[in-house]
Write an enzyme that holds these catalytic residues in place. Sequence first.
Site, PDB file in Angstrom:
ATOM      1  N   LEU A 195      -8.201   7.549   1.435  1.00 24.59           N
ATOM      2  CA  LEU A 195      -7.729   8.920   1.671  1.00 24.59           C
ATOM      3  C   LEU A 195      -6.696   8.958   2.786  1.00 24.59           C
ATOM      4  CD1 LEU A 195     -10.992  11.059   1.422  1.00 24.59           C
ATOM      5  CD2 LEU A 195      -9.530  10.161  -0.378  1.00 24.59           C
ATOM      6  N   GLN A 196      -6.795   8.031   3.728  1.00 25.39           N
ATOM      7  CA  GLN A 196      -5.870   8.013   4.865  1.00 25.39           C
ATOM      8  C   GLN A 196      -4.417   7.905   4.443  1.00 25.39           C
ATOM      9  OE1 GLN A 196      -7.726   5.376   8.224  1.00 25.39           O
ATOM     10  NE2 GLN A 196      -8.645   4.840   6.293  1.00 25.39           N
ATOM     11  N   ARG A 197      -4.166   7.244   3.329  1.00 25.92           N
ATOM     12  CA  ARG A 197      -2.775   7.058   2.918  1.00 25.92           C
ATOM     13  C   ARG A 197      -2.397   7.895   1.711  1.00 25.92           C
ATOM     14  NH1 ARG A 197      -3.515   0.901   0.559  1.00 25.92           N
ATOM     15  NH2 ARG A 197      -3.899   1.473  -1.613  1.00 25.92           N
TER      16      ARG A 197
ATOM     17  N   ILE B  21       1.628   2.676   6.733  1.00 28.69           N
ATOM     18  CA  ILE B  21       0.735   3.502   7.557  1.00 28.69           C
ATOM     19  C   ILE B  21       0.271   2.713   8.777  1.00 28.69           C
ATOM     20  CG2 ILE B  21      -0.070   4.858   5.579  1.00 28.69           C
ATOM     21  CD1 ILE B  21      -2.802   3.382   5.922  1.00 28.69           C
ATOM     22  N   ASP B  22       0.412   1.375   8.732  1.00 23.25           N
ATOM     23  CA  ASP B  22      -0.054   0.548   9.853  1.00 23.25           C
ATOM     24  C   ASP B  22       0.858   0.642  11.073  1.00 23.25           C
ATOM     25  OD1 ASP B  22      -2.218  -0.397   8.419  1.00 23.25           O
ATOM     26  OD2 ASP B  22      -1.091  -2.061   7.556  1.00 23.25           O
TER      27      ASP B  22
ATOM     28  N   ASN C 129       6.443  -5.489   6.108  1.00 21.30           N
ATOM     29  CA  ASN C 129       7.090  -6.729   6.550  1.00 21.30           C
ATOM     30  C   ASN C 129       7.182  -7.783   5.440  1.00 21.30           C
ATOM     31  OD1 ASN C 129       4.218  -6.596   7.053  1.00 21.30           O
ATOM     32  ND2 ASN C 129       4.358  -8.634   7.929  1.00 21.30           N
TER      33      ASN C 129
ATOM     34  N   GLY D 216       0.835  -1.206   0.000  1.00 23.85           N
ATOM     35  CA  GLY D 216       0.000   0.000   0.000  1.00 23.85           C
ATOM     36  C   GLY D 216       0.859   1.241   0.000  1.00 23.85           C
TER      37      GLY D 216
ATOM     38  N   GLU E 285     -11.002  -1.195  11.205  1.00 23.65           N
ATOM     39  CA  GLU E 285     -11.746  -2.072  10.302  1.00 23.65           C
ATOM     40  C   GLU E 285     -11.626  -3.540  10.729  1.00 23.65           C
ATOM     41  OE1 GLU E 285      -9.872  -1.369   6.482  1.00 23.65           O
ATOM     42  OE2 GLU E 285      -8.018  -2.344   7.107  1.00 23.65           O
TER      43      GLU E 285
ATOM     44  N   ARG F 129      -6.186  -3.841   9.843  1.00 25.77           N
ATOM     45  CA  ARG F 129      -6.843  -5.134   9.992  1.00 25.77           C
ATOM     46  C   ARG F 129      -6.389  -5.819  11.277  1.00 25.77           C
ATOM     47  NH1 ARG F 129      -9.523  -8.716   6.552  1.00 25.77           N
ATOM     48  NH2 ARG F 129      -9.027  -7.646   4.630  1.00 25.77           N
TER      49      ARG F 129
END
Lengths: 402, 402
Positions: free
Chosen positions: B304-306, B140-141, B111, B16, B240, B185
Amino acid sequence: MTPLLKGNAVVGQSGGPTAVINQSLAGVIEAAADAPMIRRLLGARHGVRGVIEGKFVDLKGIGGARLERLAATPGSALGSTRDKPDEAYCRKIFEAFAARDVRYFFYIGGNDSADTARIVNELAQRAGYELRVFHIPKTIDNDLRVTDHCPGYGSAARFVALAMMGEDRDNASLLGIKISVIMGRHAGWLTAASMLARQNTDDGPHLIYVPESPFSLTQFTRDVKEVYDRLGRCLIALSEGIADGHGKEIAVKLALKLGKPVERDEHGHPQLSGTGVLGDFLAEYIKGKFKEKIRIRADTYGYLQRSFAGCVSPVDQAEARRVGRTAVKYAVAGDFDGSVALRRKKTSRYGVECFRTKLTSVARETKDLPPKYINRAGNNISESFRAYAAPLVGELPRIGRI
Amino acid sequence: MTPLLKGNAVVGQSGGPTAVINQSLAGVIEAAADAPMIRRLLGARHGVRGVIEGKFVDLKGIGGARLERLAATPGSALGSTRDKPDEAYCRKIFEAFAARDVRYFFYIGGNDSADTARIVNELAQRAGYELRVFHIPKTIDNDLRVTDHCPGYGSAARFVALAMMGEDRDNASLLGIKISVIMGRHAGWLTAASMLARQNTDDGPHLIYVPESPFSLTQFTRDVKEVYDRLGRCLIALSEGIADGHGKEIAVKLALKLGKPVERDEHGHPQLSGTGVLGDFLAEYIKGKFKEKIRIRADTYGYLQRSFAGCVSPVDQAEARRVGRTAVKYAVAGDFDGSVALRRKKTSRYGVECFRTKLTSVARETKDLPPKYINRAGNNISESFRAYAAPLVGELPRIGRI
């Protein structure tokens, strides 16, 4: 010369908040502070509901850094309401005003709020009670009549343009089909702003659908396939309110096609904001139209479009402040009622002037996106829209590509 | 002293995209320009897929304003991929490198990308082919092990904080219940950042749910009612990927309860990103738990978050650039392989230093949000998280209230 009308003033905010609605409130507060005939400035909590319930807050004395912080904060600082007053409700408003020697009423909102202002004004006139009523325009939908554009629109349009710019780069990274649903049940102004994201050939959004143009699922499928075959990807911007030639909402048609239920609101409209249903249905529908496995995603921009903190167009901010100030100036200058509207100057550099228009000219009906901005196929926005919208949105970052 | 290893370099982007992944690419480009032992710098189109398909673009010579524009643009400028190479795929990568005298491989990703880098590196070692492989962290996670935090996280967390700040003011304007679904997730880092939106007592989000804490619909209902009864409104942030104590996704449980189908992706996971299904289901569920008619809305922040253009944390931007540059410096300095990690300085003013860590220490497994940041009831994020996240996100606007 009109004699000075001394008394108290009420200001309220109504309908969906925007990123700059508190700028207009700040404009009223600072202009009222300079108007000696306005004794007290009362803020009605949650619009007309606060008026009839007697919930007011004193706003005189707010200034300096505190006023600026308030002005720069999204949302309706006084609270908002979805109440649409009928004549009986308006009578209660008028009675609340008369009981408090309220002589000035400033109502920040859209066409419904202008209509409320109109009715209250007529009741005051019939009663021989001098009340000066001004509607202060506000809506991200940009659908008020008379004015060139509406405060609130520029910042929401900026959000849409920045979102689409990023979405296009995201879509180019991982390819596939992306559907983004933008606010606008009847007017496509906000969705049209997505075209501002395009800076290079092949930049998305590649397809744009607005409620003013009848939407057909057959054409949609053809359009998406054509773009996908050409570019290996497709970014689509569409209004939540897209409907077919008979005005039937696509969300409802898709629900029937896919055998799914659709929620309806109190007015019987399918619920479109605050739900991902249209985007999800369309993604599922288009997935079934491709033989190969394709990455298909849908997002619904939702309430961030009107509330995202720090995404404000400087022009929109300044104009929202100005219409608030101007409403007070008009009201104290004479026995006037009306709505403040913006007229674009015919100069090469962007500029506007304020003017007064009748409440009846703004109340109730709305203004669609004119056909000249929609392409012949009804699946895109014309390049000419850029000249209209770009100054309202402010400078956008330049996209870098390899 | 290690002898100089002359040859070509390949850089790729994977997974992503983020708002700052091109900063890391720019860091590699500028450091490679300063490294005479790197003859050509080849950008692989769409990550490892471009490597095995022989799709490269020459990156030497990009500099100045062009490089800065590229660096500031969201998305993966080289294109990204979701391919997770197995050993056979990695062999093809290695063969493509050997055929082109590639001696340096820089892979920007999470990862899984670190794992790909690890396998390719082992194949090269076994073949006695000197190849220096560096993983450059991006997600972003924020769920990579070893490093204090991951480039890409700060900007996405900034988006979430600004979004929530505005949502809270919007919710305070029109009241009711608002559910906002945030990416993540398995790890709740991004959702946890929503707590940064709170500046005053009663500011939302009032409830925050992360995947690390088992989610129960019964407790959720009780939590929401408690807040709504107290404030007349409730703003909820949730990941989510929230799941019950047995790891079963709530989206799936709700689908069963409401008698609705749920889409699954190729791995059998319910599709959670690029769909509004979890938020919609929760809104419908909670609606049924209130006797009175309440305004309940759900938004899913989605891509949009990323990708949102122009919403970047300055710290994140600078660090993303720095890890890219540092990877090249490490690689040309000696026979090293690894991943670049960040360590927070133990100073009162925020600062980080880079260090090298083994590929195996970052590959595959991820890092959850530690329990110390989750409150006992599992429905909120502790105030202590602010010290961790605030410097990564950058300064936030101050909320003004009446």
